[in-house]
Scaffold this motif. Sequence first.
Motif, PDB file in Angstrom:
ATOM      1  N   CYS A 170      22.436  53.725   0.406  1.00 27.25           N
ATOM      2  CA  CYS A 170      22.306  52.466  -0.337  1.00 27.25           C
ATOM      3  C   CYS A 170      22.649  52.661  -1.808  1.00 27.25           C
ATOM      4  O   CYS A 170      23.289  51.813  -2.428  1.00 27.25           O
ATOM      5  N   SER A 171      22.206  53.772  -2.363  1.00 29.54           N
ATOM      6  CA  SER A 171      22.542  54.063  -3.753  1.00 29.54           C
ATOM      7  C   SER A 171      24.047  54.208  -3.924  1.00 29.54           C
ATOM      8  O   SER A 171      24.637  53.709  -4.884  1.00 29.54           O
ATOM      9  N   LEU A 172      24.672  54.881  -2.964  1.00 25.92           N
ATOM     10  CA  LEU A 172      26.117  55.077  -3.016  1.00 25.92           C
ATOM     11  C   LEU A 172      26.868  53.758  -2.876  1.00 25.92           C
ATOM     12  O   LEU A 172      27.803  53.485  -3.622  1.00 25.92           O
ATOM     13  N   CYS A 173      26.432  52.929  -1.912  1.00 18.99           N
ATOM     14  CA  CYS A 173      27.187  51.712  -1.596  1.00 18.99           C
ATOM     15  C   CYS A 173      26.809  50.525  -2.476  1.00 18.99           C
ATOM     16  O   CYS A 173      27.675  49.759  -2.909  1.00 18.99           O
ATOM     17  N   PHE A 174      25.490  50.356  -2.710  1.00 20.22           N
ATOM     18  CA  PHE A 174      25.001  49.124  -3.333  1.00 20.22           C
ATOM     19  C   PHE A 174      24.229  49.342  -4.621  1.00 20.22           C
ATOM     20  O   PHE A 174      23.754  48.383  -5.228  1.00 20.22           O
ATOM     21  N   ASN A 175      24.042  50.604  -5.026  1.00 22.38           N
ATOM     22  CA  ASN A 175      23.233  50.899  -6.215  1.00 22.38           C
ATOM     23  C   ASN A 175      21.818  50.324  -6.069  1.00 22.38           C
ATOM     24  O   ASN A 175      21.261  49.754  -6.998  1.00 22.38           O
ATOM     25  N   SER A 176      21.245  50.444  -4.862  1.00 24.99           N
ATOM     26  CA  SER A 176      19.903  49.921  -4.601  1.00 24.99           C
ATOM     27  C   SER A 176      19.229  50.805  -3.560  1.00 24.99           C
ATOM     28  O   SER A 176      19.844  51.732  -3.033  1.00 24.99           O
ATOM     29  N   SER A 179      32.149  43.094 -11.980  1.00 25.66           N
ATOM     30  CA  SER A 179      32.908  43.107 -13.223  1.00 25.66           C
ATOM     31  C   SER A 179      34.002  44.155 -13.128  1.00 25.66           C
ATOM     32  O   SER A 179      33.773  45.269 -12.630  1.00 25.66           O
ATOM     33  N   ASP A 180      35.200  43.798 -13.610  1.00 21.60           N
ATOM     34  CA  ASP A 180      36.314  44.749 -13.601  1.00 21.60           C
ATOM     35  C   ASP A 180      36.054  45.961 -14.481  1.00 21.60           C
ATOM     36  O   ASP A 180      36.686  47.002 -14.319  1.00 21.60           O
ATOM     37  N   HIS A 181      35.136  45.802 -15.435  1.00 18.97           N
ATOM     38  CA  HIS A 181      34.943  46.842 -16.441  1.00 18.97           C
ATOM     39  C   HIS A 181      33.871  47.858 -16.061  1.00 18.97           C
ATOM     40  O   HIS A 181      33.736  48.880 -16.727  1.00 18.97           O
ATOM     41  N   VAL A 182      33.119  47.579 -15.018  1.00 15.31           N
ATOM     42  CA  VAL A 182      32.039  48.487 -14.611  1.00 15.31           C
ATOM     43  C   VAL A 182      32.169  48.783 -13.122  1.00 15.31           C
ATOM     44  O   VAL A 182      32.305  47.867 -12.316  1.00 15.31           O
ATOM     45  N   GLN A 183      32.142  50.044 -12.778  1.00 16.47           N
ATOM     46  CA  GLN A 183      32.187  50.438 -11.368  1.00 16.47           C
ATOM     47  C   GLN A 183      30.866  51.118 -11.037  1.00 16.47           C
ATOM     48  O   GLN A 183      30.659  52.284 -11.312  1.00 16.47           O
ATOM     49  N   ARG A 184      29.957  50.349 -10.435  1.00 18.63           N
ATOM     50  CA  ARG A 184      28.603  50.837 -10.190  1.00 18.63           C
ATOM     51  C   ARG A 184      28.495  51.681  -8.940  1.00 18.63           C
ATOM     52  O   ARG A 184      27.630  52.556  -8.853  1.00 18.63           O
ATOM     53  N   ARG A 188      37.354  46.215  -6.288  1.00 22.41           N
ATOM     54  CA  ARG A 188      38.422  46.386  -7.280  1.00 22.41           C
ATOM     55  C   ARG A 188      39.761  46.610  -6.598  1.00 22.41           C
ATOM     56  O   ARG A 188      40.786  46.026  -6.987  1.00 22.41           O
ATOM     57  N   ALA A 189      39.763  47.443  -5.553  1.00 25.12           N
ATOM     58  CA  ALA A 189      41.008  47.707  -4.834  1.00 25.12           C
ATOM     59  C   ALA A 189      41.528  46.435  -4.174  1.00 25.12           C
ATOM     60  O   ALA A 189      42.726  46.149  -4.203  1.00 25.12           O
ATOM     61  N   LYS A 190      40.634  45.667  -3.587  1.00 26.88           N
ATOM     62  CA  LYS A 190      41.028  44.418  -2.940  1.00 26.88           C
ATOM     63  C   LYS A 190      41.575  43.428  -3.968  1.00 26.88           C
ATOM     64  O   LYS A 190      42.603  42.777  -3.750  1.00 26.88           O
ATOM     65  N   SER A 191      40.902  43.315  -5.102  1.00 26.42           N
ATOM     66  CA  SER A 191      41.356  42.404  -6.153  1.00 26.42           C
ATOM     67  C   SER A 191      42.718  42.819  -6.696  1.00 26.42           C
ATOM     68  O   SER A 191      43.603  41.978  -6.918  1.00 26.42           O
ATOM     69  N   CYS A 201      34.091  60.721  -3.870  1.00 29.29           N
ATOM     70  CA  CYS A 201      34.210  61.822  -4.824  1.00 29.29           C
ATOM     71  C   CYS A 201      33.565  61.451  -6.159  1.00 29.29           C
ATOM     72  O   CYS A 201      32.910  62.265  -6.804  1.00 29.29           O
ATOM     73  N   LEU A 202      33.720  60.179  -6.550  1.00 24.18           N
ATOM     74  CA  LEU A 202      33.194  59.720  -7.837  1.00 24.18           C
ATOM     75  C   LEU A 202      31.675  59.689  -7.835  1.00 24.18           C
ATOM     76  O   LEU A 202      31.023  60.142  -8.777  1.00 24.18           O
TER      77      LEU A 202
END
Length: 516
Positions: A184-190, A259-264, A272-275, A137-138
Amino acid sequence: MAWFLGLCVILAVFLLAVRLKVPLFSDGLQEPPWLPALPFIGSLLSLRGRQQPHILFKELQETYGATYSLMMGSRRVIMVNHHLHAKEVLLKKGKAFAGRPRTVTTDILTRNGKDIAFGDYSATWKFHRKIVHAALCLFGEGSASIEENQEAQSLCDILSEAADSMLALDLAPELTRAVTNVICSLCFNSSYSRGDFEFEAMLQYSKGIVDTVAKDSLVDIFPWLQIFPNADLRLLKHCVSIRDQLLQRKYDEHKAGYSDHVQRDLLDALLRAKSSAENNNTAGVSAGAVGLTDDHVLMTVGDIFGAGVETTTTVLKWAVAYLIHHPQVQCSIQEELDRKVGGDRSPQLSDRGSLPYLEATIREVLRIRPVAPLLIPHVALKDTSIGDFSVKTGTRVIVNLWSLHHDENEWRNPEIFDPGRFLNSDGTAVTIPSSSYLPFGAGVRVCLGEALAKMELFLFLSWILQRFTLSVPPGDPLPSLDGKFGVVLQPAQYKVIATPRAGWGRTPDSDTLVHR
């Protein structure tokens, strides 16, 4: 002797009751009609034939009714061929039927069910699905849509190059690359460039998986057969190994830059969910998160690639095949694009509401050639029922989407390709004319990527048809519409001639396709 005669009478009464569908239980339920079955092999002899499974299961309704039972080896399976019972399984009693069967091939593919599509219903699975849904959704309406426009432009450039060279083109790898880059863009930003070695490896392993997994091969029916040499199983293991190496490399690269502060992207959301689960420091994380492992994260991403790429690409290939068969449909879509979008800009997602005929065409493609004609089997998690039929815990239930989408009582001339069936009376809006239309399933196990897939189908088809008219090379037959059954229903390979529409071409100093 008296006890033997009594037993015979009881057995005869039971068989007669089943034959006449007389309720045998205090709750008024009865067993579904049965296909003949033999010890050990079950109903396999009754399933022999030249028809593909989804077509055969539809035809068996004439003898056994819309809902019937059969035995796949020692496993009981109920086939559902009517939308009322299908919606009972998927929606009304969705949680009771939310289980998934374990098979040899899907266990290899998913590390024993640690994904979403084939994973069994559990607290971990529910948490898993929740975070993936949130991530989709995001990103589905944001960064992914930008990438899709880039990929649509790239795809049109390739078609233009082929047109300039007067070459026929196999669109399948180009469509796969375009859709892969969206994922790839959705999953890996590549993304992948054309001819990339890693992308070529992905094409090969995807084909191997599609050809070998989850199609009720003998090793899935009789698991002990895996002790013998098996070419399909060997190919599947090889392809999964290549896939897992690629996913692991992406995963390691992502963890290094996390990084915890950026969700790419989606992988960041999963990390993040796992951590959070491991540190137990985020309020609202469910108990199911505790079981979220590296394998779950990797298999989820594998799921999204497998389902997101293969299914969307397959629908696009079917769409092009049907558009070639029906040039008048192409023409109608192009006229609609000319009226509603014009030639000064490319179609955008915001145009979907003003292009009902294109949307209706996409719906008709999804109806007439459902990408998964037999939905992934469900498993009853408790004693329950379907209509007037009893269902025991552990029974597998398969919804035959092909039957639903080709039901003569629900669809007029269901074998005819007719986008107009999805339009209202004046052709200004799309409709759903039958409750028997479930292209993405429904309920607890509904396809997570439905919104993203619809977005991709619209953008790629609108960009292509705005610029090109599609046909087969002179002298070539029209694409086959039979399909090859597997985990998805694949069209046979065919080549396309893309003829630029009047006014569309390439600027002298640019590779960008523009209207002029």
